[in-house]
Design an enzyme around this catalytic site. Structure first.
Site, PDB file in Angstrom:
ATOM      1  N   CYS A 186      29.249  61.800 -36.058  1.00  0.00           N
ATOM      2  CA  CYS A 186      30.223  62.705 -35.449  1.00  0.00           C
ATOM      3  C   CYS A 186      31.275  63.150 -36.471  1.00  0.00           C
ATOM      4  O   CYS A 186      32.127  62.364 -36.873  1.00  0.00           O
ATOM      5  CB  CYS A 186      30.876  61.983 -34.271  1.00  0.00           C
ATOM      6  SG  CYS A 186      32.293  62.799 -33.574  1.00  0.00           S
ATOM      7  N   CYS A 208      34.978  62.833 -35.522  1.00  0.00           N
ATOM      8  CA  CYS A 208      35.438  61.436 -35.531  1.00  0.00           C
ATOM      9  C   CYS A 208      36.106  61.100 -36.863  1.00  0.00           C
ATOM     10  O   CYS A 208      37.049  60.308 -36.900  1.00  0.00           O
ATOM     11  CB  CYS A 208      34.271  60.483 -35.279  1.00  0.00           C
ATOM     12  SG  CYS A 208      33.505  60.690 -33.651  1.00  0.00           S
TER      13      CYS A 208
END
Length: 166
Positions: A62, A65
């Protein structure tokens, strides 16, 4: 098999990120409980009542993230007594999470949920997803994705909950 799991997770994440606007308010229902067993923190979510809790779901693949971790580290340092940030990793392979954390360190507790049991209980919105829980253990805000331009909004929500009476 591992590559297939990563691709499948990525496709689901992209689909979820494109199906809503990245911001949600929740109706104050009780936050689903889960066990916390990390070097920094042990117990359960309900054992943290009296604190504002920021639960963040993430995975090694991700990209947003990578941006959220420095901000979460800053928030945990800024509000060390009254805010507890908990990051929940959803990678099926622990070495992927370890490689991510080697590049993007975390000061908050990390829980591993490779089967997605906690994520299912929270009806995960996308990746990353975060849930802000008030001092009484009620879900108050949920966010899909992490947007640097919304950091002030995220912190304002934390501050609002920190200033509420129990």
């Amino acid at each position: 098999m591992r590559a297939t799991l990563r691709i499948y997770s990525l496709i689901i994440g992209i689909f979820l990120l494109n199906t809503s606007n990245g911001y949600a308010s929740v109706d104050g229902q009780a936050a689903p409980d889960f066990v916390i067993n990390t070097p920094q923190l042990t117990g359960s979510l309900t054992g943290l009542q009296g604190k504002v809790i920021y639960v963040d779901f993430w995975a090694s693949w991700c990209k947003p993230c990578r941006k959220s971790f420095p901000w979460m580290n800053d928030m945990q340092a800024k509000y060390p007594k009254d805010l507890q940030i908990i990051a929940i990793n959803l990678d099926a392979e622990p070495e992927l999470a370890a490689a991510f954390l080697a590049k993007v360190p975390a000061t908050m507790p990390i829980i591993y949920d490779p089967q997605g049991d906690i994520a299912k209980a929270y009806q995960l919105l996308g990746m990353p997803s975060s849930y802000l829980i008030d001092k009484k253990g009620k879900l108050r805000f949920a966010h899909k994705g992490f947007f640097s331009e919304k950091e002030a909004l995220y912190e304002n929500e934390i501050s609002t909950l920190l200033n509420e009476q129990e």
